[in-house]
Scaffold this motif. Structure first.
Motif, mmCIF file in Angstrom:
data_model
loop_
_atom_site.group_PDB
_atom_site.id
_atom_site.type_symbol
_atom_site.label_atom_id
_atom_site.label_comp_id
_atom_site.label_asym_id
_atom_site.label_seq_id
_atom_site.Cartn_x
_atom_site.Cartn_y
_atom_site.Cartn_z
ATOM 1 N N ASP A 147 4.342 11.249 -6.997
ATOM 2 C CA ASP A 147 3.471 10.817 -8.055
ATOM 3 C C ASP A 147 3.513 9.319 -8.169
ATOM 4 O O ASP A 147 2.298 8.742 -8.427
ATOM 5 C CB ASP A 147 4.153 11.510 -9.339
ATOM 6 C CG ASP A 147 5.264 10.834 -9.717
ATOM 7 O OD1 ASP A 147 6.184 10.385 -8.969
ATOM 8 O OD2 ASP A 147 5.935 11.297 -10.987
ATOM 9 N N VAL A 148 4.555 8.557 -7.888
ATOM 10 C CA VAL A 148 4.231 7.243 -7.952
ATOM 11 C C VAL A 148 3.664 6.718 -6.834
ATOM 12 O O VAL A 148 2.747 5.614 -6.718
ATOM 13 C CB VAL A 148 6.052 6.405 -7.669
ATOM 14 C CG1 VAL A 148 5.723 4.889 -7.693
ATOM 15 C CG2 VAL A 148 6.602 7.030 -8.753
ATOM 16 N N VAL A 149 3.771 7.205 -5.503
ATOM 17 C CA VAL A 149 2.896 7.040 -4.274
ATOM 18 C C VAL A 149 1.459 7.281 -4.580
ATOM 19 O O VAL A 149 0.707 6.343 -4.190
ATOM 20 C CB VAL A 149 3.448 7.935 -2.897
ATOM 21 C CG1 VAL A 149 2.396 7.615 -1.838
ATOM 22 C CG2 VAL A 149 4.887 7.572 -2.830
ATOM 23 N N GLU A 150 1.207 8.336 -5.338
ATOM 24 C CA GLU A 150 -0.332 8.573 -5.643
ATOM 25 C C GLU A 150 -0.909 7.519 -6.494
ATOM 26 O O GLU A 150 -2.147 7.222 -6.539
ATOM 27 C CB GLU A 150 -0.324 9.816 -6.229
ATOM 28 C CG GLU A 150 -0.013 11.124 -5.406
ATOM 29 C CD GLU A 150 -1.014 11.067 -4.139
ATOM 30 O OE1 GLU A 150 -2.293 10.761 -4.365
ATOM 31 O OE2 GLU A 150 -0.603 11.525 -3.116
ATOM 32 N N GLY B 35 0.835 5.375 -20.774
ATOM 33 C CA GLY B 35 -0.655 5.345 -20.350
ATOM 34 C C GLY B 35 -0.753 3.941 -19.470
ATOM 35 O O GLY B 35 -0.382 2.896 -19.625
ATOM 36 N N LEU B 36 -1.076 4.343 -18.075
ATOM 37 C CA LEU B 36 -1.220 3.566 -17.056
ATOM 38 C C LEU B 36 -2.594 2.717 -17.346
ATOM 39 O O LEU B 36 -3.496 3.075 -17.747
ATOM 40 C CB LEU B 36 -1.470 4.335 -15.657
ATOM 41 C CG LEU B 36 0.043 5.007 -15.291
ATOM 42 C CD1 LEU B 36 -0.387 5.724 -13.980
ATOM 43 C CD2 LEU B 36 1.004 3.740 -15.041
ATOM 44 N N SER B 37 -2.489 1.461 -17.062
ATOM 45 C CA SER B 37 -3.443 0.680 -17.370
ATOM 46 C C SER B 37 -4.102 -0.032 -16.025
ATOM 47 O O SER B 37 -5.388 -0.485 -16.195
ATOM 48 C CB SER B 37 -3.111 -0.520 -18.227
ATOM 49 O OG SER B 37 -2.209 -1.360 -17.465
ATOM 50 N N GLY B 38 -3.482 0.171 -15.006
ATOM 51 C CA GLY B 38 -3.956 -0.381 -13.598
ATOM 52 C C GLY B 38 -3.359 -1.651 -13.605
ATOM 53 O O GLY B 38 -3.692 -2.272 -12.294
ATOM 54 N N ASP B 39 -2.854 -2.348 -14.305
ATOM 55 C CA ASP B 39 -2.158 -3.769 -14.264
ATOM 56 C C ASP B 39 -0.645 -3.805 -14.175
ATOM 57 O O ASP B 39 -0.142 -4.808 -14.078
ATOM 58 C CB ASP B 39 -2.596 -4.783 -15.403
ATOM 59 C CG ASP B 39 -4.123 -5.136 -15.553
ATOM 60 O OD1 ASP B 39 -4.883 -4.803 -14.330
ATOM 61 O OD2 ASP B 39 -4.735 -4.729 -16.362
ATOM 62 N N GLN B 40 -0.208 -2.512 -14.334
ATOM 63 C CA GLN B 40 1.354 -2.518 -14.320
ATOM 64 C C GLN B 40 1.892 -2.341 -12.959
ATOM 65 O O GLN B 40 1.284 -2.011 -12.062
ATOM 66 C CB GLN B 40 1.549 -1.058 -15.157
ATOM 67 C CG GLN B 40 1.360 -1.329 -16.630
ATOM 68 C CD GLN B 40 0.972 0.132 -17.232
ATOM 69 O OE1 GLN B 40 0.483 1.011 -16.482
ATOM 70 N NE2 GLN B 40 1.011 -0.055 -18.484
ATOM 71 N N ASN C 192 0.795 -1.187 0.019
ATOM 72 C CA ASN C 192 -0.067 -0.001 -0.122
ATOM 73 C C ASN C 192 0.904 1.057 -0.045
ATOM 74 O O ASN C 192 2.240 1.323 0.006
ATOM 75 C CB ASN C 192 -1.054 -0.201 1.077
ATOM 76 C CG ASN C 192 -0.058 -0.132 2.446
ATOM 77 O OD1 ASN C 192 0.761 0.263 2.744
ATOM 78 N ND2 ASN C 192 -0.761 -0.503 3.536
ATOM 79 N N ALA C 193 0.396 2.560 -0.242
ATOM 80 C CA ALA C 193 0.898 3.751 -0.223
ATOM 81 C C ALA C 193 1.893 3.892 1.033
ATOM 82 O O ALA C 193 2.888 4.661 0.827
ATOM 83 C CB ALA C 193 -0.126 4.804 -0.273
ATOM 84 N N ALA D 161 -4.041 5.129 -5.816
ATOM 85 C CA ALA D 161 -5.036 4.941 -6.618
ATOM 86 C C ALA D 161 -5.221 3.658 -7.579
ATOM 87 O O ALA D 161 -6.161 3.511 -8.258
ATOM 88 C CB ALA D 161 -4.925 6.154 -7.871
ATOM 89 N N GLU D 162 -4.382 2.672 -7.187
ATOM 90 C CA GLU D 162 -4.156 1.581 -7.639
ATOM 91 C C GLU D 162 -4.080 1.208 -8.966
ATOM 92 O O GLU D 162 -4.657 0.389 -9.744
ATOM 93 C CB GLU D 162 -5.568 0.683 -7.148
ATOM 94 C CG GLU D 162 -5.639 0.388 -5.728
ATOM 95 C CD GLU D 162 -6.631 -0.382 -5.326
ATOM 96 O OE1 GLU D 162 -7.595 -0.918 -6.064
ATOM 97 O OE2 GLU D 162 -6.706 -0.865 -4.103
ATOM 98 N N THR D 163 -3.385 2.220 -9.685
ATOM 99 C CA THR D 163 -3.082 2.149 -11.018
ATOM 100 C C THR D 163 -1.584 1.812 -11.268
ATOM 101 O O THR D 163 -1.046 1.651 -12.317
ATOM 102 C CB THR D 163 -3.135 3.682 -11.698
ATOM 103 O OG1 THR D 163 -2.490 4.507 -10.984
ATOM 104 C CG2 THR D 163 -4.644 4.129 -11.670
#
Length: 835
Positions: A759-762, A737-742, A7-8, A766-768
């Motif tokens: 930005d990575v933590v965010e 483009g972030l897909s949410g599975d990366q 988690n974050a 957001a689970e992206t």
């Protein structure tokens, strides 16, 4: 297997600013010394021991990376200890009147060297004035005239005696341009003229000449005594001059004896000065300005006295022959104070920034005179060892090792425990001129060398004298524990830096952000960096941006602005690489699935800026004899650690899949689009995943990247640069483009090191984007393929529907084919031979 995403909170160890009781750093007390905050107990203990140990050879080498506060901490600790120590002695050089080429060293109580020098100059000037007054006095002139009159009376009496004897023989004494002569007299007592003498009969002339010869013989005996009388007169004049001079200067020198006479060497020097003045009165009285009349000295003392001669020599000299202390004659009586502690409080602490040979042990300068280089004891200059004698000397190890002769000179001084001034030019016969050999000075100093661990261990290995002279190692760490107590102390450290640098105070949000960035510098969320230089630079930049925004105190946003600006100034290459990934020039897939292909992560460092870059790693297999070919190594682009990592893969494959049959494959591994050297084993697990995928045919998700080394048992091991690697792949995914599975697979041991960008933590929040901590290869291959890794049964067989099962089955098939092929080849060989 189930691997939980992080988690974050787990990927960024935030600082809880509510733990701080202050509003700004103005509410805090600064630290007395950096050792209170830097978490360097080992180094502090070593420094305390080394400075307290007074035995020979227990000098200190402070080793640690640059920017860890080594110099500042050493200086603060030495300054603190030096205040309690006694002020060491002063040292000066004086003339050696017996051998001017070997000046004498005098030790004086602290603060006395300059005073002694000034007192000596005053004494010399007063002595010359006193001598002048004494030799001009009426009493002296009367005594000189009395001695001279005595000589005249002796001379006159001698003439009268000779003349009387001549008259008895009817002769008289006359003075001619050629000397004294005798002439016959007439009956009236007058001298007989030559023409009248020639008219005398020959027998009469012969009689007169016989009488003249008799008188001349008698007069010769008398006149031979005159040189002896002159010598006696000169001796009496010399005695008078010495008596007058000694009386004139004895009281002045006696005053110096009362002040400095307790020192035997100083007393001996004052005696030598007095004797030299008395032996060279004429030169001393002239003040070294005799000019062309300097050769008249011996003649002047037989008539008119010393002052009459001096008055002749001083004609035309401005000031009537006033004393010039810089003249060659008067310089011999000066004192050269090379070490003065008149303003010193406690023992000296000296930092020599330019440790050349001359700057360490001192030097003898020269001056040009009449086209030649000359020198004397007044041109002796002290070195850092002289100034630090009785205290401490701090030297940069790299600088002293790069200066010719400096390191050897320091070792020689420490081993002999004395400072001997000797020029390199003299040692190597590079300078042909007059050189001095000053008396060596006893040395009692604590030397602290500051350098990198590399230099320390290099010297320890190659220089046997090093360990004899530097027996104490103060090892500085680059990080410290990050707990609540150390965070409070870190805030006080920031307060101290603020005071030293005269910048704005930081509010507690800025302090919290500095602590977080310190952990990022350390590369560990549970540690704080002790690199004071980097921390100070960041604070200065944050203060600048705070000033640009017109804020009274630095806030967290200002610190973040400083961090972002620093990255922006350095990340041109990183940005260019990411652009080429986005444009497809550099092939990195962030979607889809491909067998035998996986995204690896590497770290590049340009100066002080480090960033991550994704790499495509591919594997291809075919039948063979168990060979695992690293294309990077074959192309000589692989470092030893990377080659080691690849060789470990052979051990893993053989132990897991080739227990009862040989490996019958040949595999190739390569970093695609890599045009430089590859080093490190952090991609060994990535290469193993590519290899397992190629063998099993199970495709790997391209939205995931991998980092981590692996051992022969399939355990995933920690690596360095984990934050930069994750951020490098995140940037590539975001650009495409972030897909949410990366996401990224990292060793579980690296979780504590995570301090990712905001930005990575965010994105993780957001689970992206996702971070997966793994312990074993099986966990990693299962995540990458979505297929269970599989567990072996009692016969060491894996289920067919698992990755390990597929690998085992594929290798078995290849082994069978290889066996049939080998058998067929052997049969074909037999048939051919039979034919």
């Amino acid at each position: 297997m189930s691997v939980k995403r992080l988690n974050a909170e787990a990927v960024y160890h935030a600082c809880d600013i509510e733990q701080f009781s202050f509003s700004t750093t103005a509410d805090l007390e600064p630290l007395e010394t950096l050792s209170e905050a830097l978490g360097q107990p080992r180094a502090v203990d070593s420094l305390n021991f080394g400075t307290g140990m007074k035995r020979q050879g227990f000098n200190i080498f402070a080793l640690g990376p640059h920017g860890t506060g080594r110099h500042r901490m050493v200086r603060q600790l030495l300054d603190k200890q030096s205040k309690e120590a006694a002020v060491p002695s002063d040292w000066c050089y004086v003339n050696n009147f017996e051998n001017s080429g070997r000046p004498k060293a005098l030790e004086l109580p602290a603060g006395q060297a300059k005073k002694f020098s000034a007192d000596m100059e005053n004494m010399i000037m007063e002595a010359r004035n006193a001598l002048k007054a004494s030799f001009e006095s009426e009493e002296y002139q009367n005594r000189v005239q009395s001695i001279q009159q005595e000589f005249k009376d002796q001379q006159q009496k001698a003439f009268e005696d000779v003349n009387g004897k001549a008259r008895e023989k009817n002769l008289t004494l006359i003075r001619t341009p050629h000397g004294i002569a005798f002439a016959p007299m007439k009956e009236d007592g007058e001298v007989m003229p030559p023409d009248e003498y020639q008219k005398l009969p020959e027998d009469k002339r012969e009689e007169i000449e016989k009488r003249i010869e008799e008188v001349q013989e008698e007069s010769q005996k008398v006149f031979q005594k005159i040189p002896q009388w002159q010598k006696e007169i000169r001796e009496k004049l010399d005695g008078l001059n010495n008596e007058v001079a000694k009386y004139a200067i004895s009281s002045l020198i006696e005053d110096l004896r009362k002040s400095y006479g307790a020192n035997e060497k100083v007393a001996a020097h004052l005696d030598a000065v007095e004797n030299d003045i008395l032996q060279n009165l004429q030169t001393f009285m002239s003040g070294g300005q005799q000019g062309q009349q300097g050769q008249q000295g011996q003649q002047g003392q037989q008539g008119g006295g010393l002052m009459a001669q001096m008055q002749q020599q001083q004609q035309g000299i401005p000031g009537g022959g006033d004393t010039d202390m810089d003249s060659p004659v008067m310089r011999r009586y000066k004192v050269n104070p090379i070490v003065d502690h008149s303003e010193q409080k406690g023992a000296p602490v000296v930092f020599e920034d330019n440790p050349t040979y001359a700057n360490l042990v001192g030097k003898v300068e020269h001056m040009s005179m009449m086209g030649a280089l000359i020198t004397d004891f007044n041109l002796i200059k002290s070195g850092a060892l002289h100034r630090a004698n009785g205290g401490s000397l701090i030297i940069d190890a790299r600088k002293i090792l790069t200066q010719p002769g400096a390191w050897e000179g320091l070792k020689r001084a420490l081993k002999s425990e004395q400072i001997k001034i000797e020029s390199l030019a003299e040692m190597f016969s590079l300078l042909s001129t007059v050189m001095l050999e000053p008396d060596p000075i006893p040395l009692n100093v604590k030397v602290v060398m500051i350098g990198s661990p590399f230099i320390y261990y290099l010297l320890q290995h190659y220089d046997p004298e090093f360990i004899e002279l530097f027996k104490v190692a103060a090892d500085f760490d680059i990080e410290m524990e990050r707990d609540s107590g150390n965070q409070d102390m870190y805030a006080r450290l920031l307060r101290t830096i603020i005071e030293n640098e005269s910048i704005r105070h930081f509010d507690r949000s800025a302090v919290g952000r500095m602590i977080e960035e310190s952990s990022r510098m350390a590369g560990d969320g549970e540690r704080l960096s002790t690199k004071i230089r980097e921390i100070t630079d960041l604070m200065l930049e944050a203060d600048f941006w705070s000033g640009q925004n017109g804020k009274p105190a630095v806030q967290a946003a200002d610190v973040q602005k400083a961090v972002d600006s620093r990255i922006f100034r350095s990340d041109r290459i990183r940005q260019r690489i990411q652009e080429e990934i986005r444009r497809g020039t550099l092939l990195i897939d962030t979607r889809g699935e491909v067998a035998g292909q996986v995204n690896g992560l590497a770290v590049l460092q340009l100066g002080s800026f480090m960033f991550g870059r994704p790499h495509r790693i591919t594997a291809r297999i075919h039948m063979g004899k168990g060979e695992l070919i690293d294309i990077e190594r074959e192309a000589k682009l692989s470092g030893p650690l990377h080659s080691k990592g690849v060789l470990i893969l052979s051990g893993f494959l053989g132990a897991r899949y080739a227990v009862d049959r040989p490996l019958s494959l040949k595999a190739t591994l390569v970093f695609e689009q890599s045009y430089g050297a590859v080093e490190g084993d952090s991609a060994s697990s990535t290469e193993l995943y590519a290899l397992l995928s190629a063998i099993s045919g199970a495709p790997i998700k391209q939205g995931l990247a991998v980092t981590g080394s692996v051992n022969q048992f399939g355990k995933i091991q920690a690596i360095g640069g984990v934050n930069e690697k994750i951020e490098g792949f995140f940037d590539a995914c975001r650009n495409k483009g972030l897909s949410g599975d990366q996401g990224v697979l990292i060793p579980e041991a690296n979780v504590r090191h995570l301090m990712l960008r905001k930005d990575v933590v965010e994105a993780i929040k957001a689970e992206t984007f996702h971070i997966f901590p793994i312990k074993t290869v099986d966990e990693g291959i299962e995540l990458l393929t979505g297929i269970p890794a599989g567990e072996p049964d009692e016969d060491h067989r894996y289920p067919e529907d698992t990755v390990n099962g597929r690998v085992q089955q594929k290798l078995a098939e290849m082994a069978d084919k290889m066996s049939k092929f080998s058998q067929g080849g052997e049969q074909g060989g037999r048939v051919e031979s039979e034919e």
